[in-house]
Design an enzyme around this catalytic site. Structure first.
Site, PDB file in Angstrom:
ATOM      1  N   CYS A   1       0.666  -1.146  -0.104  1.00 17.29           N
ATOM      2  CA  CYS A   1      -0.077   0.220   0.024  1.00 17.29           C
ATOM      3  C   CYS A   1       1.158   1.694  -0.032  1.00 17.29           C
ATOM      4  O   CYS A   1       1.466   1.787   1.037  1.00 17.29           O
ATOM      5  CB  CYS A   1      -1.241   0.041   1.357  1.00 17.29           C
ATOM      6  SG  CYS A   1      -1.588   1.882   1.550  1.00 17.29           S
TER       7      CYS A   1
ATOM      8  N   CYS B   1      -0.472   3.729   2.137  1.00 15.67           N
ATOM      9  CA  CYS B   1      -1.197   3.988   3.744  1.00 15.67           C
ATOM     10  C   CYS B   1      -0.532   3.076   4.277  1.00 15.67           C
ATOM     11  O   CYS B   1       0.376   2.616   3.929  1.00 15.67           O
ATOM     12  CB  CYS B   1      -2.138   4.484   4.347  1.00 15.67           C
ATOM     13  SG  CYS B   1      -3.671   4.283   3.680  1.00 15.67           S
ATOM     14  N   SER B   2      -1.037   1.920   4.068  1.00 15.82           N
ATOM     15  CA  SER B   2      -0.590   0.383   5.253  1.00 15.82           C
ATOM     16  C   SER B   2      -1.983   0.070   5.065  1.00 15.82           C
ATOM     17  O   SER B   2      -1.937  -1.256   6.343  1.00 15.82           O
ATOM     18  CB  SER B   2      -0.354   1.184   6.539  1.00 15.82           C
ATOM     19  OG  SER B   2      -1.009   1.779   7.487  1.00 15.82           O
ATOM     20  N   CYS B   3      -3.041   0.027   3.705  1.00 20.09           N
ATOM     21  CA  CYS B   3      -3.269  -1.157   3.372  1.00 20.09           C
ATOM     22  C   CYS B   3      -3.391  -2.866   3.632  1.00 20.09           C
ATOM     23  O   CYS B   3      -2.038  -2.834   3.302  1.00 20.09           O
ATOM     24  CB  CYS B   3      -4.791  -0.897   2.493  1.00 20.09           C
ATOM     25  SG  CYS B   3      -5.190   1.061   2.156  1.00 20.09           S
TER      26      CYS B   3
END
Lengths: 227, 214
Positions: free
Chosen positions: B114, B117-119
């Site tokens: 991602c 962000c950090s999905c």
């Protein structure tokens, strides 16, 4: 916004330092546990998911890059809830000073078994942002599309490294809440989402990419145009 | 020659990493306000965190993978609608509402990232490790996946293997169905699940070989 968070293809950020699987704790500290657990309560207190993400993007780049992950969450909860007037900045500051001087001081006591049950139920069930939209999707699988050259100053999920690039629609999904408007409280405005396939050579140039690498990226319909 | 001594230029706005005790105090202050406003309780914080420490983790994704390896009809359903297939096994939740499973096959290797962000698919893989959320992985995986896989993760793929990088930018949560290792014929679902690693479902590793020590 063209922010620091939009990291795809940025150079100079060092090597990945993977920890061995199972070695890293889920949470390093009580504060990480608390920030994580306050996610859904903060959303219920009046922040939508896109405002939450946009809050993180509004961190100063130096702070964004140098802070621990859950500090990003803490920052956006504080920033959004202060801006909305849900919490008071001065009160937060005074209490922070208090706990800094008295780290062992207890939290206020309050019991609410029903709320605990309900929050756990949300974590277990999830909350989808899939939402029906009138009308058919504009693009079909296999169709070439170009990513718009689009630089809004607010929240968007359109990464910079793909703007203007040519790809092929791989999959067509249902419609989902549109982050660009939802983050500004201008409506959930559901839009179809597409997975689009790009050859790495199209994205990074033939001289600075390797063959046999493909990138798949999900776009809301307004980010794309027919090619 | 003249000399100038007028102090130091103003600092660039922004800060260096905050001391942990300061962060801890900020969090406690926010939590105290949340409790007083009725948004949460100390007990709820503890139970929610505990759920991800004890209940939700990559062992759940491993169970799904092992079932897909042994049940071709389930595998079809998983590739068609991963969230629905996982619900059959009682697996679901926040950040897994709309999951998509992508399958490794001979000559095709998938990996997730991602960049914005950090999905990450929490219900099947648990919460992401820090390296997945930190800038190096997010910036490099889309630009030089073969190099990152080889140099940083020790995953040496043949040059002919196509690498598909899934940058999870919308609300779909991707994860990888790795190839079943050779020599696992006749193994039970439970034995197979023990071979499935978190990294193999991110796509930065492969499942363990049967009989390997760790």
């Amino acid at each position: 916004m063209n922010g620091v968070h939009d990291l795809g293809g940025t150079e100079g950020l060092g090597r990945v330092a993977p920890t061995k699987e199972g070695e890293e704790p889920v949470f390093y500290s009580d504060w990480e546990r608390a920030v994580f657990a306050m996610l859904v309560p903060s959303l219920l207190a009046g922040i939508n998911l896109d405002e939450f993400r946009h809050g993180i993007e509004r961190m100063h780049p130096a702070e964004y890059l140098s802070s621990r992950y859950y500090e990003h969450w803490l920052y956006t909860m504080e920033k959004n809830l202060i801006e909305k007037g849900v919490i008071d900045a001065k009160e937060l500051e005074e209490r922070t000073r208090y706990y800094l001087e008295n780290p062992g001081a207890p939290l206020p006591a309050r019991q609410d078994a029903e709320q605990t049950r309900s929050l756990l139920e949300i974590m277990r069930a999830g909350v989808s942002t899939r939402m029906p939209k009138q009308g058919d999707p504009q693009f079909k699988p296999g169709q070439p599309v170009r990513v718009k050259n689009y630089h809004p100053s607010g929240h968007t999920r359109l990464a910079r490294y793909l703007r203007g690039k040519l790809g092929i629609v791989d999959r067509v999904y249902d419609s989902f809440v549109f982050p660009d408007t939802n983050s500004k409280l201008e409506g959930e405005n559901p839009q179809h989402v597409y997975s689009v396939r790009f050859d790495a050579q199209e994205v990074w140039g033939p001289e600075t990419s390797e063959p046999a690498e493909m990138i798949y990226f999900d776009f809301w319909e307004p980010y794309l145009e027919a090619a | 020659m003249t000399t100038t001594e007028q102090g130091s230029p103003p600092p660039v706005p922004g800060t260096l990493p905050a001391p942990p005790e300061e962060i801890a105090a900020r969090v406690k202050a926010l939590e105290a306000i949340f409790i007083e406003k009725g948004f949460v309780t100390e007990e709820a914080v503890d139970k929610i965190a505990e759920m991800y420490e004890k209940e939700v983790g990559p062992h759940r994704g491993a169970k799904v993978v092992a079932k897909a390896w042994t049940d071709p009809v389930f595998r079809e359903r998983l590739l068609e609608d991963a969230s629905a297939a996982c619900r059959e096994l009682g697996i679901g939740g926040v950040q897994g509402e709309d999951m998509v499973v992508v399958e490794n096959t001979e000559g095709v290797h998938n990996v997730i990232v991602c960049t914005l962000c950090s999905c990450y698919p929490w219900p099947t893989l648990g919460l992401p490790p820090n390296w997945y959320k930190y800038p190096a992985y997010r910036s490099r995986m889309v630009k030089e996946p073969r190099v990152v896989l080889q140099d940083e993760f020790g995953l040496d793929l043949p040059d002919s293997t196509e690498i598909k990088v899934w940058d999870t930018s919308a609300e779909l949560r991707y994860w990888v169905l790795p190839e079943r290792p050779a020599g696992t014929e006749g193994m039970s679902e439970e034995e197979l699940a023990s071979l499935v690693t978190r990294d193999s479902m991110i796509g930065v590793g492969l499942p363990k070989q049967p009989g390997s020590a760790s």
